[in-house]
Design an enzyme around this catalytic site. Structure first.
Site, PDB file in Angstrom:
ATOM      1  N   ARG A  34       0.835  -1.202   0.000  1.00  0.00           N
ATOM      2  CA  ARG A  34       0.000   0.000   0.000  1.00  0.00           C
ATOM      3  C   ARG A  34       0.871   1.255   0.000  1.00  0.00           C
ATOM      4  O   ARG A  34       1.912   1.307   0.672  1.00  0.00           O
ATOM      5  CB  ARG A  34      -0.943   0.008   1.197  1.00  0.00           C
ATOM      6  CG  ARG A  34      -1.975  -1.104   1.099  1.00  0.00           C
ATOM      7  CD  ARG A  34      -3.163  -0.890   2.014  1.00  0.00           C
ATOM      8  NE  ARG A  34      -3.976  -2.106   2.047  1.00  0.00           N
ATOM      9  CZ  ARG A  34      -4.896  -2.438   1.139  1.00  0.00           C
ATOM     10  NH1 ARG A  34      -5.160  -1.609   0.135  1.00  0.00           N
ATOM     11  NH2 ARG A  34      -5.563  -3.574   1.239  1.00  0.00           N
ATOM     12  N   ASP A  35       0.411   2.266  -0.769  1.00  0.00           N
ATOM     13  CA  ASP A  35       1.102   3.545  -0.810  1.00  0.00           C
ATOM     14  C   ASP A  35       1.020   4.210   0.567  1.00  0.00           C
ATOM     15  O   ASP A  35      -0.031   4.202   1.217  1.00  0.00           O
ATOM     16  CB  ASP A  35       0.459   4.436  -1.883  1.00  0.00           C
ATOM     17  CG  ASP A  35       1.328   5.624  -2.244  1.00  0.00           C
ATOM     18  OD1 ASP A  35       1.867   5.652  -3.368  1.00  0.00           O
ATOM     19  OD2 ASP A  35       1.487   6.536  -1.386  1.00  0.00           O
ATOM     20  N   GLU A 100       8.296  10.640  -8.524  1.00  0.00           N
ATOM     21  CA  GLU A 100       9.117  11.045  -7.373  1.00  0.00           C
ATOM     22  C   GLU A 100      10.092   9.953  -6.957  1.00  0.00           C
ATOM     23  O   GLU A 100      11.182  10.256  -6.476  1.00  0.00           O
ATOM     24  CB  GLU A 100       8.210  11.376  -6.171  1.00  0.00           C
ATOM     25  CG  GLU A 100       7.381  12.636  -6.380  1.00  0.00           C
ATOM     26  CD  GLU A 100       6.411  12.884  -5.232  1.00  0.00           C
ATOM     27  OE1 GLU A 100       6.287  12.008  -4.345  1.00  0.00           O
ATOM     28  OE2 GLU A 100       5.771  13.944  -5.249  1.00  0.00           O
ATOM     29  N   HIS A 105       7.254   1.650 -10.740  1.00  0.00           N
ATOM     30  CA  HIS A 105       6.092   1.221  -9.944  1.00  0.00           C
ATOM     31  C   HIS A 105       4.818   1.509 -10.706  1.00  0.00           C
ATOM     32  O   HIS A 105       4.681   2.537 -11.354  1.00  0.00           O
ATOM     33  CB  HIS A 105       6.069   1.897  -8.568  1.00  0.00           C
ATOM     34  CG  HIS A 105       6.223   3.389  -8.591  1.00  0.00           C
ATOM     35  ND1 HIS A 105       7.456   4.007  -8.722  1.00  0.00           N
ATOM     36  CD2 HIS A 105       5.325   4.383  -8.521  1.00  0.00           C
ATOM     37  CE1 HIS A 105       7.297   5.318  -8.712  1.00  0.00           C
ATOM     38  NE2 HIS A 105       6.004   5.580  -8.613  1.00  0.00           N
TER      39      HIS A 105
HETATM   40  P1  AMP Z   1       5.475   8.595  -8.124  1.00  0.00           P
HETATM   41  O1  AMP Z   1       5.070  10.029  -8.003  1.00  0.00           O
HETATM   42  O2  AMP Z   1       4.807   7.907  -9.290  1.00  0.00           O
HETATM   43  O3  AMP Z   1       6.973   8.423  -8.116  1.00  0.00           O
HETATM   44  O4  AMP Z   1       4.877   7.868  -6.841  1.00  0.00           O
HETATM   45  C1  AMP Z   1       5.645   7.484  -5.751  1.00  0.00           C
HETATM   46  C2  AMP Z   1       4.680   7.011  -4.698  1.00  0.00           C
HETATM   47  O5  AMP Z   1       5.415   6.320  -3.708  1.00  0.00           O
HETATM   48  C3  AMP Z   1       3.921   8.133  -4.004  1.00  0.00           C
HETATM   49  O6  AMP Z   1       2.507   7.930  -4.164  1.00  0.00           O
HETATM   50  C4  AMP Z   1       4.346   8.010  -2.539  1.00  0.00           C
HETATM   51  O7  AMP Z   1       3.309   8.281  -1.630  1.00  0.00           O
HETATM   52  C5  AMP Z   1       4.794   6.562  -2.451  1.00  0.00           C
HETATM   53  N1  AMP Z   1       5.791   6.251  -1.443  1.00  0.00           N
HETATM   54  C6  AMP Z   1       6.947   6.911  -1.203  1.00  0.00           C
HETATM   55  N2  AMP Z   1       7.619   6.319  -0.194  1.00  0.00           N
HETATM   56  C7  AMP Z   1       6.872   5.247   0.182  1.00  0.00           C
HETATM   57  C8  AMP Z   1       7.023   4.238   1.170  1.00  0.00           C
HETATM   58  N3  AMP Z   1       8.092   4.203   1.984  1.00  0.00           N
HETATM   59  N4  AMP Z   1       6.060   3.295   1.294  1.00  0.00           N
HETATM   60  C9  AMP Z   1       4.984   3.320   0.474  1.00  0.00           C
HETATM   61  N5  AMP Z   1       4.783   4.248  -0.481  1.00  0.00           N
HETATM   62  C10 AMP Z   1       5.701   5.206  -0.618  1.00  0.00           C
END
Ligand code: AMP
Length: 119
Positions: A34-35, A100, A105
Site C-alpha cells: 500500500r502507498d 518522485e 512502480h
Molecule cells: P510517483 O510520483 O509515481 O513516483 O509515486 C511514488 C509514490 O510512492 C507516491 O505515491 C508516494 O506516496 C509513495 N511512497 C513513497 N515512499 C513510500 C514508502 N516508503 N512506502 C509506500 N509508499 C511510498
C-alpha cells in the site's frame, strides 16, 4: 549486465523486506504494497524487485515482467472489490509526469471517481 539492486533506493529496500512492509502480493520478481500517502481508498504500488528506474528504461526483455505486473494489478483489484467498479493504473515516467521515486512502480488506484484528463 544491468544493475539489479540500488542500495540507495527506498523501493529496493522495501522489496528486500528491510522495513517489514506488508506485501499484498509477492513473487520472486514482483511485490505489491500500500502507498504510504494514499490518493484513493485503494492505492497500491506494484513494483519489480529488480531496480529499473522508469518506464523508458524498459527493454523488450522486460515485456513479460510488465505483463505480469498488469496481471498482479487485476488480481489485487479483484481482491479490493474493484473489478466491476473500475480502477485506474498509472505509470509516471520522468520529471514532468510527477515521478518522485525512481524505481519502476505501477499505481493501482480505486474506490472513488477519477477525473479525466488527469491533473
Ligand atoms: P510517483 O510520483 O509515481 O513516483 O509515486 C511514488 C509514490 O510512492 C507516491 O505515491 C508516494 O506516496 C509513495 N511512497 C513513497 N515512499 C513510500 C514508502 N516508503 N512506502 C509506500 N509508499 C511510498
Amino acid at each position: 549486465m544491468r544493475q539489479t539492486i540500488n542500495t540507495d533506493c527506498i523501493f529496493c529496500k522495501i522489496a528486500a523486506g528491510e522495513f517489514g512492509t506488508e506485501f499484498l502480493y509477492e513473487s520472486p520478481e514482483i511485490v505489491a504494497f500500500r502507498d504510504i500517502h494514499p490518493k484513493a481508498p485503494t492505492h497500491i504500488l506494484i513494483i519489480p524487485r529488480r531496480h529499473i528506474p522508469k518506464v523508458s528504461d524498459l527493454t523488450e526483455e522486460d515485456e513479460k515482467l510488465i505483463g505480469r505486473m498488469i496481471t498482479v494489478a487485476n488480481i489485487l483489484a479483484e481482491q479490493e472489490g474493484l473489478r466491476e467498479r473500475g480502477f485506474r493504473l498509472i505509470f509516471n515516467c520522468g520529471r514532468e509526469s510527477g515521478q518522485e521515486v525512481f524505481h519502476l512502480h505501477l499505481h493501482l488506484l480505486g474506490g472513488r471517481l477519477f477525473n479525466w484528463p488527469p491533473g
